[in-house]
Design a protein around this motif. Structure first.
Motif, PDB file in Angstrom:
ATOM      1  N   PRO A   1      46.150  12.264   8.966  1.00  0.00           N
ATOM      2  CA  PRO A   1      46.673  11.270   8.036  1.00  0.00           C
ATOM      3  C   PRO A   1      47.286  10.062   8.744  1.00  0.00           C
ATOM      4  CG  PRO A   1      47.346  13.446   7.360  1.00  0.00           C
ATOM      5  CD  PRO A   1      46.634  13.604   8.669  1.00  0.00           C
ATOM      6  N   PHE A   2      47.071   8.872   8.175  1.00  0.00           N
ATOM      7  CA  PHE A   2      47.664   7.604   8.608  1.00  0.00           C
ATOM      8  C   PHE A   2      47.264   7.181  10.020  1.00  0.00           C
ATOM      9  CE2 PHE A   2      51.150   9.485   5.812  1.00  0.00           C
ATOM     10  CZ  PHE A   2      50.563   8.998   4.669  1.00  0.00           C
ATOM     11  N   THR A   3      46.180   7.748  10.560  1.00  0.00           N
ATOM     12  CA  THR A   3      45.659   7.221  11.823  1.00  0.00           C
ATOM     13  C   THR A   3      44.580   6.198  11.486  1.00  0.00           C
ATOM     14  OG1 THR A   3      44.008   8.962  11.907  1.00  0.00           O
ATOM     15  CG2 THR A   3      46.016   9.323  13.175  1.00  0.00           C
ATOM     16  N   MET A   4      44.059   5.532  12.498  1.00  0.00           N
ATOM     17  CA  MET A   4      42.996   4.557  12.281  1.00  0.00           C
ATOM     18  C   MET A   4      41.623   5.229  12.369  1.00  0.00           C
ATOM     19  SD  MET A   4      44.776   1.857  11.950  1.00  0.00           S
ATOM     20  CE  MET A   4      46.534   1.656  12.117  1.00  0.00           C
ATOM     21  N   ASN A   5      41.608   6.530  12.695  1.00  0.00           N
ATOM     22  CA  ASN A   5      40.325   7.191  12.959  1.00  0.00           C
ATOM     23  C   ASN A   5      39.648   7.673  11.684  1.00  0.00           C
ATOM     24  OD1 ASN A   5      41.141   6.915  15.612  1.00  0.00           O
ATOM     25  ND2 ASN A   5      42.121   8.926  15.616  1.00  0.00           N
ATOM     26  N   THR A   6      38.333   7.485  11.609  1.00  0.00           N
ATOM     27  CA  THR A   6      37.568   8.054  10.504  1.00  0.00           C
ATOM     28  C   THR A   6      36.324   8.716  11.070  1.00  0.00           C
ATOM     29  OG1 THR A   6      36.368   5.988  10.235  1.00  0.00           O
ATOM     30  CG2 THR A   6      38.235   6.314   8.780  1.00  0.00           C
ATOM     31  N   ASN A   7      35.929   9.820  10.454  1.00  0.00           N
ATOM     32  CA  ASN A   7      34.653  10.456  10.794  1.00  0.00           C
ATOM     33  C   ASN A   7      33.823  10.502   9.530  1.00  0.00           C
ATOM     34  OD1 ASN A   7      35.773  10.957  13.244  1.00  0.00           O
ATOM     35  ND2 ASN A   7      36.188  13.124  12.867  1.00  0.00           N
ATOM     36  N   GLY A   8      32.589  10.106   9.616  1.00  0.00           N
ATOM     37  CA  GLY A   8      31.734  10.140   8.430  1.00  0.00           C
ATOM     38  C   GLY A   8      30.654  11.188   8.585  1.00  0.00           C
ATOM     39  N   THR A   9      30.159  11.694   7.469  1.00  0.00           N
ATOM     40  CA  THR A   9      29.032  12.626   7.517  1.00  0.00           C
ATOM     41  C   THR A   9      28.248  12.505   6.219  1.00  0.00           C
ATOM     42  OG1 THR A   9      28.377  14.920   7.781  1.00  0.00           O
ATOM     43  CG2 THR A   9      30.377  14.529   6.546  1.00  0.00           C
TER      44      THR A   9
ATOM     45  N   VAL B   1      53.786   2.132   8.766  1.00  0.00           N
ATOM     46  CA  VAL B   1      52.967   1.240   9.594  1.00  0.00           C
ATOM     47  C   VAL B   1      51.616   1.000   8.936  1.00  0.00           C
ATOM     48  CG1 VAL B   1      51.780   1.044  11.811  1.00  0.00           C
ATOM     49  CG2 VAL B   1      54.101   1.946  11.713  1.00  0.00           C
ATOM     50  N   LYS B   2      50.999   2.094   8.481  1.00  0.00           N
ATOM     51  CA  LYS B   2      49.669   2.015   7.880  1.00  0.00           C
ATOM     52  C   LYS B   2      49.701   1.165   6.604  1.00  0.00           C
ATOM     53  CE  LYS B   2      45.389   3.513   7.611  1.00  0.00           C
ATOM     54  NZ  LYS B   2      44.309   3.355   8.521  1.00  0.00           N
ATOM     55  N   ASN B   3      50.761   1.334   5.805  1.00  0.00           N
ATOM     56  CA  ASN B   3      50.882   0.519   4.593  1.00  0.00           C
ATOM     57  C   ASN B   3      51.060  -0.950   4.942  1.00  0.00           C
ATOM     58  OD1 ASN B   3      50.604   2.674   2.942  1.00  0.00           O
ATOM     59  ND2 ASN B   3      52.772   2.912   2.486  1.00  0.00           N
ATOM     60  N   GLY B   4      51.804  -1.200   6.026  1.00  0.00           N
ATOM     61  CA  GLY B   4      52.036  -2.574   6.456  1.00  0.00           C
ATOM     62  C   GLY B   4      50.746  -3.310   6.736  1.00  0.00           C
TER      63      GLY B   4
END
Lengths: 392, 413
Positions: free
Chosen positions: A101-109, A260-263
């Motif tokens: 949660p709230f990181t910049m990382n995404t994994n798609g599938t 931070v993420k909301n910012g």
């Protein structure tokens, strides 16, 4: 009467043309502002779907495990978990993929079910995840130690991906193919807004670790008791440094990461609203000035109206209505432009957002124009027929 | 003649104070917003410190290995292996700086958490970037080769960790359970300048990750410094030729592309460009489109007000026309008047911008960054101001010059 107003507007089409254009552009700006407000507000309203308070993320990079064997790795990580959970302040610990949660990382599938194929966020975690983040299970159940007896690997869907894959409902027990592997759906959870409060609903699938997971795992999350303070964090850091050999370790609090993420979403929005707000004030002042000036040009006409029996109320109503009719014409054209957004699915926002925004923006512009026209209308109402006609 | 126009313009401005206020408000605020944005963009593109050699530097931020047939691609910063095996052989650049992307590490001082962004660099990093040392000096190539545990820290880090920036050289700073000896303290640069930003600079030989791998993708950026501005293109070509010669690394990725670009293009390329374009045309297009769109509303507004104001002066126009002034002269006069008005608004806008920039700097909205009003920003805002004045003056002037003398005299009674 309305036909008469149209005629009046038409007769002064050159002066009115510029006003028409100005209102049109102002409408498009306001439409943009309301689209973003409606969109982000709708997302903000939705429940978080998990409890981020008292959850810490532990990132351990370059962990020297000294083994490649799956069984020994599982043993190693299980031992670390037991050591950490033995601390009185720690309630539960889970290993997850890097898109915590709230990181910049995404994994798609890609996920398939029959002819339906979707792209979804791909999360991997062990069964203790539910003790740490407390996701809300809507149907079926979360992973548990009983999963090992299943024929197919289990998978949990979130609401959004369930609606896409099983529009007719009843997902639990059905099969889906996640990036080429057939899996059995064992549960559905409420969407987690793990990308921030303004996170739009997104399709997600949750899977248990596959054979390679423990070779590259580098993120764990723990739920701590509310009494866990900085002193404990410092102690925990030392403990973890001893457990994860050679790794560089970082401990972060989800509650801080969320801010931070909301910012990242909110700051550009605020800048955009400030700029748009200034434009609107500018337009309002300009409209006001031009309307006021136009009244002073039409003194004779208004004097004549009063002379043949129009009350002062009639005159001020006429000024306001004329301006509103002109704005309405502008808004019809502006509406035509704005409707293209939902029709052509630009920017991928839900159509409902655009439609709401169009109505809000129209109401806003009409209100603004009315406010700008009220004072010039009052000035017009104060014109004495004798004086005005004498001037001519 | 001009002084006459000026007198008339001032007289007209005094005539209808409310209109003057609206015009000046619109002009000055529009310009304030544009100047602040320009200043911010300028700060992003060329902050001056610590990268004083930006005009003769090229930046490498992207290494893409792909298989065009299968559509696979992997893209990101470069690896040590790539630098060691290929980039070192380049003849044209004077210096090559090799630095990692900043990455956070944590240290605890008396139960207080301090997160520091670490940047691993080579010795030439200190020659390419002109950091000003408050005390101490950078680590040398020999110290780096011996893997000595030295660190260069910023003044901010020094304050956070030691509570002072004086006399910290030789002290030990501990992060990530490793002890480093402070070799020097530098003035911090802006956080927005990725290639130079860090809070703790370490020799790359101390990197924990294994930098012995043979992939081309890693976590490093390169800055190539040409000997002079004229040689920048030669460096660029040599780099491109070098990349062309690299054999495919493995079966999965057959095509390798990486470019040395000027600073802005090195950011624009991964986002807007690709193998064949650096994305600068698109970026410039976006920026220009934004500025024009933003100017649209205030311009229409100003045109509206100007048209109204002209009609007020129909008597003046009619009299002058009756005495033989040509339409052209009147139109020019009006445009000049409008430019004078815009100019006054521009000066006000400039004062407002100075205020806004001062507020941004004193509240430290951009960590380590200082917005400035340099001649570039000033020149550009002057140009924008003139465009604005012309745009909003031309149509009303044309309308005015078309006025019939008879009608104008009648209106003016």
């Amino acid at each position: 009467m309305l036909a008469h107003y149209f005629k009046l507007i038409w007769n002064r089409k050159r002066q009115n043309f510029l006003l028409f254009i100005e209102i049109l552009v102002a409408f498009l700006v306001v439409f943009g502002v309301f689209s973003s407000i409606v969109y982000y507000y709708n997302n903000y309203k939705r429940p978080m779907g998990f409890d981020y308070n008292n959850v810490w993320t532990i990132t351990f990079k370059n962990h020297q495990t000294g083994t490649e064997k799956k069984d020994s790795l599982i043993m190693l990580y299980e031992a670390i978990r037991n050591r950490v959970e033995a601390l009185p302040e720690v309630e539960a610990m889970t290993y997850t993929s890097e898109n915590a949660p709230f990181t910049m990382n995404t994994n798609g599938t890609d996920v398939k079910k029959g002819t339906i194929e979707i792209m979804a966020d791909d999360y991997t975690m062990d069964e203790y995840y539910s003790k740490v983040l407390k996701p809300e299970v809507l149907e079926g159940s979360w992973f548990s130690s009983r999963d090992n007896g299943r024929k197919l690997p289990p998978v949990v869907l979130n609401e959004t991906s369930k609606e896409k894959l099983f529009p007719e409902g009843g997902a639990v027990g059905k099969k889906v193919t996640v990036s080429g592997t057939e899996k059995e759906v064992i549960g559905v959870i409420r969407d987690l807004k793990d990308k921030g409060d303004y996170n739009a609903p997104f399709k997600a699938v949750y899977s248990k670790p596959d054979s390679g997971f423990y070779n590259w795992v580098s993120v764990a999350m723990i739920r701590v008791s509310p009494s866990a303070d900085a002193a404990f964090e410092s102690r925990l850091y030392k403990t973890l440094s001893g457990l994860f050999k050679g790794a560089s370790i970082e401990i972060e609090h989800l509650s801080e990461k969320r801010v931070v993420k909301n910012g990242i979403t909110v700051v550009p929005l605020i800048i955009w609203f400030v700029v748009a707000g200034f434009l609107i004030v500018n337009v309002a002042l300009g409209l006001f000035g031009v309307l006021w000036y136009n009244i002073s040009l039409r003194r004779q006409e208004i004097g004549l109206r009063r002379a043949i029996g129009a009350t002062s109320g009639d005159v001020s109503r006429q000024v306001v209505t004329e301006t509103l009719v002109l704005s309405a014409l502008s808004l019809i054209l502006g509406g035509f432009f704005a409707v293209q957004f939902p029709l052509l699915h630009l920017f991928d926002l839900p159509s409902g957002v655009y439609v709401t925004a169009i109505f809000l923006a129209m109401a806003f512009i009409l209100l603004l124009v009315m406010l700008c026209a009220v004072y010039p209308g009052k000035v017009a109402a104060g014109i004495q027929p004798a004086v005005a006609l004498h001037e001519d | 003649m001009l002084s006459n126009y000026f007198k008339i313009a001032i007289a007209v401005l005094k005539r209808r104070k409310f209109f003057t206020f609206i015009s000046l408000f619109g002009i000055s605020f529009t310009l304030t917003i544009l100047i602040v944005i320009t200043s911010f963009i300028d700060h992003l593109v060329d902050p001056g410190y610590p990268d004083a050699n930006r005009n003769r530097s090229l930046y490498v931020q992207r290494m893409e290995s792909s298989d065009p047939k299968k559509g696979w691609s992997r893209s990101g910063p470069v690896s040590f292996h790539f630098y060691d095996k290929y980039v070192r052989s380049l003849k044209k650049p004077e210096l090559v700086s090799f630095q990692s992307m900043p990455s956070p590490t944590v240290t605890y001082i008396n139960n207080r958490k301090l997160s520091l962004d670490v940047k691993y660099v080579n010795a030439d990093f200190w020659n390419v970037y002109t950091f000003s040392f408050i005390e101490g000096k950078p680590f040398s190539a020999e110290q780096l080769a011996r893997s000595e545990k030295l660190a260069v820290i910023t003044d901010k880090t020094s304050m956070d960790y030691f509570g002072t920036t004086q006399g910290v050289v030789g002290k030990t700073i501990t992060t990530d359970n490793e002890d480093y000896t402070v070799a020097g303290v530098v003035k911090a640069g802006p956080i927005t300048d990725i290639p130079s930003y860090g809070e703790l600079y370490l020799p790359y030989t101390l990197m924990k990750g294994d930098f012995k791998g043979t992939t081309l993708n890693g976590s490093f950026l390169l800055t190539l410094l040409a000997r002079s501005e004229n040689e920048v293109d030669a460096v660029k070509e040599e780099y491109a030729a070098m990349v062309k010669r690299i054999p495919p690394q493995d079966k999965e990725y057959t095509k390798i592309s990486s470019e040395a670009d000027p600073f802005l293009a090195s950011f624009a390329r991964p986002i807007l460009g690709g193998d064949h374009s650096d994305g600068m045309t698109k970026l410039t297009g976006f920026v220009v489109a934004f500025f024009l769109l933003f100017l649209l509303l205030p311009t229409i507004n100003l045109v509206n007000i100007n048209v109204s104001r002209i009609m007020e002066r129909s008597s003046e126009i009619a009299v002058r026309k009756a005495f033989g002034a040509s339409s052209r002269i009147l139109a020019v006069q009006f445009i000049v008047e409008n430019l004078i008005l815009t100019f006054i608004g521009g000066v006000l806008g400039l004062l407002f911008s100075l205020l806004v920039i001062w507020v941004i700097n004193t509240t430290e909205l951009i960590p380590g960054g200082v917005l400035t009003m340099n001649y570039k920003v000033l020149g550009l805002s002057f140009v924008i101001c003139m465009i604005f004045g012309l745009l909003s003056g031309v149509y009303p002037a044309w309308r005015m010059s078309k006025l019939q003398v008879v009608r104008a005299l009648k209106m003016a009674q």
